[in-house]
Design a protein around this motif. Structure first.
Motif, short mmCIF file in Angstrom:
data_model
loop_
_atom_site.label_atom_id
_atom_site.label_comp_id
_atom_site.label_asym_id
_atom_site.label_seq_id
_atom_site.Cartn_x
_atom_site.Cartn_y
_atom_site.Cartn_z
N TYR A 57 69.97 52.51 -16.08
CA TYR A 57 71.30 52.21 -16.05
C TYR A 57 72.34 52.92 -16.84
O TYR A 57 73.15 53.46 -16.97
N PRO A 73 74.78 46.88 -8.66
CA PRO A 73 73.80 47.83 -8.39
C PRO A 73 73.72 47.89 -7.26
O PRO A 73 73.63 47.18 -6.64
N GLN A 77 68.60 43.13 -10.60
CA GLN A 77 68.59 44.59 -11.25
C GLN A 77 70.51 44.60 -11.81
O GLN A 77 70.95 45.14 -12.48
N ILE A 114 76.84 52.44 -12.78
CA ILE A 114 75.62 51.02 -11.78
C ILE A 114 75.67 51.56 -11.01
O ILE A 114 74.36 51.53 -10.73
N ARG A 115 76.86 52.07 -10.10
CA ARG A 115 76.33 52.24 -8.83
C ARG A 115 75.36 53.60 -8.19
O ARG A 115 74.90 53.80 -7.24
N ALA A 118 72.52 54.70 -10.06
CA ALA A 118 71.94 54.42 -11.37
C ALA A 118 70.65 54.33 -9.61
O ALA A 118 70.44 53.64 -8.89
N ALA A 137 71.72 46.27 -15.29
CA ALA A 137 73.22 46.75 -15.40
C ALA A 137 73.92 46.21 -16.66
O ALA A 137 74.96 47.02 -17.48
N SER A 151 65.00 50.36 -15.29
CA SER A 151 66.06 49.84 -15.13
C SER A 151 66.47 50.47 -15.80
O SER A 151 67.78 51.12 -15.71
#
Length: 432
Positions: free
Chosen positions: A66, A261, A268, A296-297, A299, A272, A62
């Motif tokens: 990001y 996120p 998460q 961030i938005r 990913a 991030a 993850s």
């Protein structure tokens, strides 16, 4: 457990069949073979764009997602290497943000396999060398590379001058490989894990980490000092609070308010924040706050608390939210449990035979309405009895979904990334 792969492209499948025949020779651990193989192919690892190298027990994939999304939001061209693949081997290698195409993949694998035939390389060593060849031959502004297993002896750990290294959350996993007694290595399990992960530290390259228990932090500090790697640790050099509406981040450069996120789960937000800290503690690639927020938005990371869409598999349980998570260790179980805290969920589970069922079952105990155990096609998995007396055996995930009581409760399919790949393929949601 071999990481088998299949392809609908005959040229790729020929090379994947050769890969499937490889195994790590008994007792051989080290970087000598991968270094020899890279040398025969011109040392492509020395000709990469700035590299972000990420290790960890959970959250490293993850964090890579990001990082790549933030770099791309800045308008940069980014190559990325993650593992394992879920449906197609191609998922392991993204060139300029897109899965490697079949023709190039077949050519690269053949080139590497032919060059190293007498070296008896492993699946992971061949994959790593093919990845570095692909990245060196295609111009980009940055590379994001996920460690496979551990760090110190992982095949990716031949990088000499990364832009930055990072360590995500840490826990005990892959004990058969990472906890083997060794002279000079710590004996306490979590400290040993920290020792292995921090093996990616490099002279002059900043290392950015989460916060850990004292013994783990001391070990990371020791290894970074020995390597000459500047260390930037959460709650010492950077801080982040993941709230209900935003991430409040600060470091020596100042403070940022960042969005949460799209990926669900409080963890998460932590992943991030780590990616933000990595970018703000290096000077090879410039990424501004607006791009960080956009990344961030934007990913996405499949099979990590992924809400499945409409498809042939979810049609077996219409009208329900069906979640998929490939987590298989205690830290992953705790993160999943936090997401479902206070609600009931039907659990459909499969775990490899070398995994501990309680890693997932125990944290979720208060939320489990029913428990259905399924096999993992092509892999040795636990029988239903391993999950307790209330577990019901079903031959497939589809059968387990079809047998659920008509109560509308959500479903969680969990316990294995191998299972997650089968589920995504069956529902027509292969990563792209």
């Amino acid at each position: 457990m071999k990481d088998f792969a299949a392809s609908s492209d005959p040229a790729v499948q020929r090379q994947l069949d050769r890969l499937a025949a490889l195994s790590l020779p008994q007792g051989r651990l080290g970087l000598e073979v991968v270094r020899d193989l890279l040398g025969r192919l011109g040392d492509p690892q020395l000709n990469l764009p700035p590299v972000f190298h990420v290790a960890g027990t959970n959250g490293k994939g993850s964090t890579c997602a990001y990082l790549a999304a933030m770099l791309e939001a800045e308008g940069l061209v980014v190559h990325s290497a993650t593992k394992p693949h879920l449906v197609r081997y191609n998922e392991r290698i993204r060139i300029a943000g897109r899965l490697i195409d079949d023709a190039l993949l077949a050519s690269l694998l053949a080139e590497v396999l032919d060059a190293g035939e007498d070296l008896t390389p492993s699946f992971f060593e061949v994959t790593t060398v093919a990845t570095f060849l692909a990245f060196a031959r295609h111009p980009a502004d940055a590379c994001v590379i996920e460690v496979g297993l551990g760090g110190r002896l992982d095949a990716t750990n031949v990088l000499e001058h990364p832009a930055a290294t990072a360590i995500a959350s840490l826990g005990v996993d892959h004990e058969a490989f990472l906890l083997v007694p060794e002279d000079g290595a710590p004996s306490e399990p979590l400290v040993r894990i920290a020792f292995e992960k921090a093996g990616i530290a490099r002279t002059g390259a900043p290392m950015v980490t989460q916060a850990y228990a004292e013994g783990m932090e001391l070990e990371i500090q020791r290894l970074c000092a020995a390597a000459g790697a500047p260390l930037h640790m959460r709650d010492a050099d950077w801080w982040a609070e993941v709230g209900d509406d935003a991430i409040e981040y600060r470091d020596r450069h100042g403070a940022l308010t960042l969005p949460l996120p799209a990926l669900p789960g409080r963890h998460q937000g932590d992943n991030a924040a780590l990616a933000v800290a990595v970018l703000r503690h290096q000077d090879r690639v410039s990424v501004g706050p607006a791009a960080m927020a956009a990344g961030i938005r934007a990913a996405r990371w499949p099979a990590r608390l992924q809400l499945l869409g409409d498809g042939p598999l979810t049609a077996q349980a219409p009208g329900r939210a069906i979640w998929l998570d490939g987590g298989h260790n205690a830290d992953a179980g705790a993160a999943i449990a936090r997401h479902f805290a206070g609600q009931q969920v039907h659990l459909v589970i499969a775990m490899l035979a070398n995994r501990d069922p309680q890693a997932i079952i125990a944290p979720l105990a208060a939320s489990i309405a029913t428990l259905s155990a399924v096999p993992i096609e092509g892999s040795a998995a636990h029988e239903a009895s391993a999950f307790g007396p209330d577990a019901r055996a079903h031959g497939t995930v589809a059968a387990a979904l079809a047998a659920l009581p008509p109560d509308g409760l959500p479903v969680l399919i969990a316990g294995s990334l191998y299972l997650a790949g089968k589920v995504l393929a069956a529902n027509g949601e292969a990563p792209d």
